[in-house]
Design a protein around this motif. Structure first.
Motif, PDB file in Angstrom:
ATOM      1  N   ASP A 136       0.687  -0.979  -0.202  1.00  0.00           N
ATOM      2  CA  ASP A 136      -0.156   0.044   0.262  1.00  0.00           C
ATOM      3  C   ASP A 136       0.851   0.756  -0.216  1.00  0.00           C
ATOM      4  OD1 ASP A 136      -2.749  -0.290  -0.484  1.00  0.00           O
ATOM      5  OD2 ASP A 136      -2.133  -1.247   1.405  1.00  0.00           O
ATOM      6  N   TYR A 137       1.658   0.923   0.852  1.00  0.00           N
ATOM      7  CA  TYR A 137       2.712   2.358   1.308  1.00  0.00           C
ATOM      8  C   TYR A 137       4.224   2.184   0.992  1.00  0.00           C
ATOM      9  CZ  TYR A 137      -1.573   4.818   2.172  1.00  0.00           C
ATOM     10  OH  TYR A 137      -2.689   5.140   2.545  1.00  0.00           O
ATOM     11  N   GLY A 138       4.468   1.692  -0.293  1.00  0.00           N
ATOM     12  CA  GLY A 138       6.193   1.472  -0.229  1.00  0.00           C
ATOM     13  C   GLY A 138       7.076   0.843  -1.991  1.00  0.00           C
ATOM     14  N   VAL A 139       7.910   1.358  -1.686  1.00  0.00           N
ATOM     15  CA  VAL A 139       8.701   0.612  -3.247  1.00  0.00           C
ATOM     16  C   VAL A 139       9.521  -0.290  -3.589  1.00  0.00           C
ATOM     17  CG1 VAL A 139       7.879   3.133  -3.808  1.00  0.00           C
ATOM     18  CG2 VAL A 139      10.371   2.720  -2.742  1.00  0.00           C
ATOM     19  N   MET A 140       9.570  -1.290  -2.227  1.00  0.00           N
ATOM     20  CA  MET A 140      10.582  -1.930  -2.189  1.00  0.00           C
ATOM     21  C   MET A 140      10.192  -2.647  -3.750  1.00  0.00           C
ATOM     22  SD  MET A 140      10.843  -3.997   1.429  1.00  0.00           S
ATOM     23  CE  MET A 140      11.370  -2.615   2.443  1.00  0.00           C
ATOM     24  N   GLY A 141       9.177  -3.585  -3.840  1.00  0.00           N
ATOM     25  CA  GLY A 141       8.805  -3.656  -5.586  1.00  0.00           C
ATOM     26  C   GLY A 141       9.315  -3.701  -6.501  1.00  0.00           C
ATOM     27  N   CYS A 142      10.170  -2.025  -6.360  1.00  0.00           N
ATOM     28  CA  CYS A 142      10.599  -1.449  -7.770  1.00  0.00           C
ATOM     29  C   CYS A 142      11.866  -1.232  -7.961  1.00  0.00           C
ATOM     30  CB  CYS A 142      10.083  -0.558  -8.331  1.00  0.00           C
ATOM     31  SG  CYS A 142      10.521   0.567  -7.455  1.00  0.00           S
TER      32      CYS A 142
END
Length: 222
Positions: free
Chosen positions: A59-65
Motif C-alpha cells: 500500500d505504501y512502499g517501493v520495495m517492489g521496484c
C-alpha cells in the motif's frame, strides 16, 4: 506490486529478503496496523497467488521496484513490477532471470527503451486506444492481465493475504555491478613498439668497442 511466475507466495516474500515463517494471514485493514509511523523504515508486504503467478502488494512502499528484490524474484523466471508513485510518476519494469529486460514510465516517450520492447508496444497500443492524455496505470494493468491471464482485483487485495513487515535493512541488496574492462577489437594494430633508451656500456667496455671473453676455452668476439 509485483507478479512472478512459478513461485509460491512464501518464496516471493523470501526473495524480498523476509523470513516467510513470520508472515500471517491478515486482511488489508489488519495489515494497516503494521505501518505505524513510529516504526523503522520499511514496508508491509502482502503476498498471494493467482493461477501460476504469485503477487506481492504494498500500500505504501517501493520495495517492489528496487533492483535487489526484482533480481531475486526473476531468478529462473520472469517478474513484472508496477509502481504508482505518490508524486504522480508511474513505472513498469520487466525482469527475466536476474536481468532488467524493459523499464519505462507509461506515456513518457523519453523513457522508451531500446528495441525490442514488446511491453512498451503493448502498453502504448492501449494508451493510444484510450484517447486520454493521462490514463494512469489502467493500460499497464490491462497488458499485464492479458499476458498473465489473471486479474488482481480489490476483493483479493482487501481479503486475507500472507502479510509481514520488512525493514529496509533486511531488504535483498542490489546485485553487484560487473566492472567491464574494455578490450581492443580483434585485428586492430596497437602500433609499433617504441625503442627504449640505449643500454649503458658493460663494465670494462668503452663505448661500442668490441671486447673479447672466453667461455670454456672458446674465444668469443662481442
Amino acid at each position: 506490486m509485483t507478479f512472478t511466475r512459478g513461485v509460491t507466495p512464501e518464496e516471493v516474500l523470501a526473495r524480498y529478503g523476509a523470513d516467510a515463517r513470520t508472515a500471517r494471514l491478515l486482511t488489508r485493514q489488519q495489515a494497516a496496523q503494521l505501518a505505524g509511523m513510529d516504526r523503522p523504515d520499511g514496508s508491509v508486504l502482502r503476498a498471494g497467488q493467482l493461477g501460476d503467478w504469485s503477487f506481492c502488494f504494498e500500500d505504501y512502499g517501493v520495495m517492489g521496484c528496487m533492483p535487489g528484490p526484482l533480481s531475486a524474484l526473476s531468478r529462473g523466471t520472469e517478474t513484472f513490477s508496477v509502481l504508482r508513485g505518490g508524486d504522480g510518476m508511474n513505472g513498469f519494469k520487466c525482469w527475466r532471470d536476474g536481468q532488467c529486460a524493459e523499464w519505462f514510465e507509461p506515456g513518457a516517450a523519453s523513457t522508451k527503451p531500446r528495441p525490442p520492447h514488446p511491453w512498451w508496444d503493448a502498453v502504448q497500443e492501449r494508451l493510444d486506444a484510450t484517447g486520454e492524455e493521462y490514463p494512469g496505470l489502467v493500460p499497464v494493468l490491462e497488458a499485464t492481465a492479458h499476458h498473465t491471464g489473471v486479474v488482481l482485483d480489490t476483493d483479493t487485495l482487501d481479503g486475507p493475504l500472507l502479510t509481514l513487515r520488512l525493514e529496509d535493512s533486511d531488504l535483498t541488496p542490489d546485485p553487484p555491478t560487473r566492472l567491464q574492462v574494455p578490450r581492443p577489437p580483434a585485428g586492430v594494430r596497437l602500433g609499433p613498439a617504441r625503442p627504449g633508451p640505449p643500454l649503458p656500456p658493460a663494465i670494462g667496455q668503452a663505448g661500442n668497442a668490441p671486447t673479447t671473453r672466453r667461455t670454456h676455452g672458446v674465444r668469443v668476439e662481442e
